[in-house]
Design a protein around this motif. Sequence first.
Motif, PDB file in Angstrom:
ATOM      1  N   UNK A  72      -4.917  -8.396  -7.826  1.00 50.19           N
ATOM      2  CA  UNK A  72      -3.668  -7.439  -7.764  1.00 50.19           C
ATOM      3  C   UNK A  72      -4.456  -6.002  -7.294  1.00 50.19           C
ATOM      4  N   UNK A  73      -3.621  -4.749  -7.008  1.00 46.88           N
ATOM      5  CA  UNK A  73      -5.090  -4.049  -6.651  1.00 46.88           C
ATOM      6  C   UNK A  73      -5.388  -3.653  -7.299  1.00 46.88           C
ATOM      7  N   UNK A  74      -7.164  -3.006  -7.371  1.00 44.95           N
ATOM      8  CA  UNK A  74      -7.387  -2.481  -8.418  1.00 44.95           C
ATOM      9  C   UNK A  74      -7.186  -1.212  -8.676  1.00 44.95           C
TER      10      UNK A  74
ATOM     11  N   UNK B 255       6.013   4.999 -13.636  1.00 42.52           N
ATOM     12  CA  UNK B 255       7.170   3.362 -13.220  1.00 42.52           C
ATOM     13  C   UNK B 255       6.763   3.446 -12.219  1.00 42.52           C
ATOM     14  N   UNK B 256       6.886   3.712 -11.216  1.00 40.02           N
ATOM     15  CA  UNK B 256       6.505   3.607  -9.843  1.00 40.02           C
ATOM     16  C   UNK B 256       5.088   3.388  -9.041  1.00 40.02           C
ATOM     17  N   UNK B 257       4.367   3.429  -9.993  1.00 41.83           N
ATOM     18  CA  UNK B 257       2.771   3.155 -10.314  1.00 41.83           C
ATOM     19  C   UNK B 257       2.418   2.068 -10.353  1.00 41.83           C
ATOM     20  N   UNK B 258       3.055   1.683 -11.954  1.00 43.63           N
ATOM     21  CA  UNK B 258       2.994  -0.095 -12.481  1.00 43.63           C
ATOM     22  C   UNK B 258       4.222  -0.967 -11.048  1.00 43.63           C
ATOM     23  N   UNK B 259       5.335  -0.691 -10.989  1.00 43.01           N
ATOM     24  CA  UNK B 259       5.641  -1.149  -9.585  1.00 43.01           C
ATOM     25  C   UNK B 259       4.804  -1.968  -8.400  1.00 43.01           C
ATOM     26  N   UNK B 260       3.613  -0.614  -8.010  1.00 41.36           N
ATOM     27  CA  UNK B 260       2.940  -0.767  -6.889  1.00 41.36           C
ATOM     28  C   UNK B 260       2.347  -1.534  -7.522  1.00 41.36           C
ATOM     29  N   UNK B 261       1.715  -1.766  -8.740  1.00 36.12           N
ATOM     30  CA  UNK B 261       0.112  -2.634  -8.223  1.00 36.12           C
ATOM     31  C   UNK B 261       0.507  -4.030  -9.266  1.00 36.12           C
TER      32      UNK B 261
END
Length: 115
Positions: free
Chosen positions: A77-79, A93-99
């Motif tokens: 996963x992205x660090x 939410x958008x950052x959770x999806x990106x991760x």
Amino acid sequence: MLTISGLRNFYFLPNMTDMRCGYNRIMEIVRTVYGRDPYDGDVYFYMSKNQRTVRMVNFEHHQYCVHTYTFDKGYRFMRIVTEGYKRVYKVEWKDVLAILESPVIKEYKLKKEIS
């Protein structure tokens, strides 16, 4: 498939990496260590040390929901980089999806050259 909607508050726990904990232990840690109410419907998530596993926990409708996402070897996963020292970080939410949806390739092995 992610069954949690973006209508919730998401909180990242940067100092927690133990994937052996069950939902009772995680909720107890959220309550005692982080000083938050784990039963208010918010989603708490943390990442393993090797960044291959993310675990999300929340409580809704009188039931515990634990979601574990693990990448295959070679991916992670992205660090998540945090600024300062906070015990809990609110994440959009958008950052959770990106991760969750953006795998990082840890290593790329080339196959033998064909002559």
